[in-house]
Design a protein around this motif. Structure first.
Motif, mmCIF file in Angstrom:
data_model
loop_
_atom_site.group_PDB
_atom_site.id
_atom_site.type_symbol
_atom_site.label_atom_id
_atom_site.label_comp_id
_atom_site.label_asym_id
_atom_site.label_seq_id
_atom_site.Cartn_x
_atom_site.Cartn_y
_atom_site.Cartn_z
ATOM 1 N N LYS A 128 58.640 12.437 115.711
ATOM 2 C CA LYS A 128 58.354 11.318 116.657
ATOM 3 C C LYS A 128 59.297 9.944 116.894
ATOM 4 C CE LYS A 128 54.134 10.111 118.266
ATOM 5 N NZ LYS A 128 53.121 10.005 118.996
ATOM 6 N N THR A 129 59.560 9.492 115.584
ATOM 7 C CA THR A 129 59.991 8.163 115.496
ATOM 8 C C THR A 129 62.475 7.466 114.787
ATOM 9 O OG1 THR A 129 58.575 7.573 114.006
ATOM 10 C CG2 THR A 129 60.197 6.422 113.204
ATOM 11 N N ARG A 130 62.071 6.906 115.232
ATOM 12 C CA ARG A 130 63.538 6.243 116.080
ATOM 13 C C ARG A 130 63.276 4.898 115.250
ATOM 14 N NH1 ARG A 130 63.204 10.035 117.147
ATOM 15 N NH2 ARG A 130 63.839 11.927 119.103
ATOM 16 N N LEU A 159 68.219 6.629 124.256
ATOM 17 C CA LEU A 159 66.583 6.299 124.002
ATOM 18 C C LEU A 159 66.152 6.428 125.213
ATOM 19 C CD1 LEU A 159 64.284 6.197 122.448
ATOM 20 C CD2 LEU A 159 64.211 3.563 122.487
ATOM 21 N N VAL A 167 59.570 3.422 118.275
ATOM 22 C CA VAL A 167 61.001 3.218 117.903
ATOM 23 C C VAL A 167 60.487 1.580 116.198
ATOM 24 C CG1 VAL A 167 63.099 1.971 118.603
ATOM 25 C CG2 VAL A 167 61.896 3.928 119.462
ATOM 26 N N PHE A 186 57.626 8.792 122.171
ATOM 27 C CA PHE A 186 58.419 7.849 120.969
ATOM 28 C C PHE A 186 58.517 6.969 120.514
ATOM 29 C CE2 PHE A 186 60.595 10.597 123.391
ATOM 30 C CZ PHE A 186 61.971 11.641 123.057
#
Length: 362
Positions: A163-165, A354, A127, A125
């Motif tokens: 896969k980005t937040r 998350l 972020v 992930f």
């Protein structure tokens, strides 16, 4: 859940984020490793080497989740400590090297950019604290990949996007204590690192203009200082001393909070801010934000709080502050906007989701 938290360049904003994260989730079993925020070029390249051989026993413990700041050389660390390769991982970007303004004095190298790209690719992930941070990273990474001569795999940007937040660095809820406006001159706090990227040259030009216009304003110039301070600060102190009410770093957190609560305006002149925690803390304390109409700020505040960088930016900002000084004289200052949505009480649920999703992703 056992979590390994790595802060490879533990600057003040990184400390603020990681300490808040650990404090908000005491039910988790945290192991935290940090490296000092100095010797940038060496630190971003050498952190994997330092940790892999000085903290090997710690790194080889069984973990459910690995969280690393973007300064961490995650791809190399996973190679040097193979047991980490099987641990689900998050990389958190406070900033990115693609959008960092250059002073002209640093050693020019593409390596910090490549390392951050490798770390993002090595994580499960990725972020970012703001949309601006994410977009400048993606645009910079895409431009870099297009410069490589050959053998560049297709679809890397799309892989990262999947896969980005976006989750902000939350402000402590204790910061939400608004002060009362006092009579007298407009009180402006500039609470940033005393370095070139926070725009001290613009600050100087604005203060000089306000002095020449006899605007009733007083400045509180506070923030972290380093061995080498841009020379413009001494010039500013010499030429604008009549406007300066506070000068230098405030060691006491209580005194700093009092200063925020007694100020009317929190000001940014930054060349780069990927979120602007110092400004958010000021607004939480009741200050009206005065920020550039660029960087991450248009995401945070409506246009009435932003000054234009088109044309003469110093003149635009001086006019904006002079207008606020006039409104204060009329007891008609605007109210500070709400920043409650950026506090931990509002963001804790998203962070918990998350962490649990990442830990269960493999």
């Amino acid at each position: 859940m056992r979590i390994l938290l790595l802060s490879a360049y533990d600057a003040v904003s990184h400390q603020y984020w990681r300490k808040g994260l650990v404090e908000q989730f005491p039910e988790y079993d945290w192991t935290v490793l940090t490296l000092p925020g100095r010797f940038f070029s060496w630190r971003v390249r050498g952190n994997s080497l330092s940790w892999a051989f000085s903290e090997r026993k710690c790194l080889e413990q069984p973990y459910d989740l690995l969280i690393a700041t973007s300064m961490t050389d995650l791809s190399a660390l996973k190679g040097l400590v193979p047991s980490l390769a099987g641990v689900p991982s998050i990389v958190y970007f406070h900033e990115n090297q693609f959008a960092y303004p250059l002073s002209g004095k640093e050693f020019s190298s593409v390596e910090p950019k490549v390392l951050s790209l490798y770390s993002a690719l090595a994580a499960d992930f990725v972020v970012f604290n703001t949309r601006y941070n994410k977009e400048t990273f993606f645009n910079g990474a895409d431009a870099l990949l297009k410069k490589l001569p050959d053998q560049v795999p297709p679809g890397l940007i799309e892989l990262l996007a999947s896969k980005t937040r976006i989750l902000p660095v939350p402000v402590l809820d204790t910061a939400l204590t608004k002060g009362e406006s006092q009579s007298g001159p407009l009180q402006v706090i500039w609470n940033h690192r005393w370095e070139y990227d926070k725009g001290p040259e613009l600050l100087y030009r604005v203060m000089l203009a306000l002095k020449q216009q006899n605007v009733r304003v007083r400045f509180h110039l506070v923030g972290q200082q380093f061995r080498d301070i841009p020379p413009v600060f001494e010039q500013l102190k010499k030429d604008c001393c009549a406007l300066i009410a506070t000068w230098g770093h405030v060691d006491s957190r209580r005194e700093y909070n009092d200063l925020l609560q007694n100020s009317d305006v929190v000001l940014s002149t930054a060349l780069h801010d990927f979120q602007g925690i110092a400004v958010l803390e000021g607004v939480a304390a009741g200050c009206v934000p005065v920020v550039p109409d660029r960087l991450a700020y248009p995401e945070l505040f409506s246009g009435e709080f932003c000054y234009s960088d088109q044309g003469n930016e110093a003149a635009n900002l001086a006019e904006h502050l002079a207008g606020l000084a006039g409104l204060k004289a009329q007891q008609a200052l605007p109210r500070a906007p709400s920043v409650g949505q950026f506090c931990w009480s509002e963001q804790q649920g998203a962070y918990r989701q998350l962490l649990t999703s990442a830990a269960g992703s493999r």
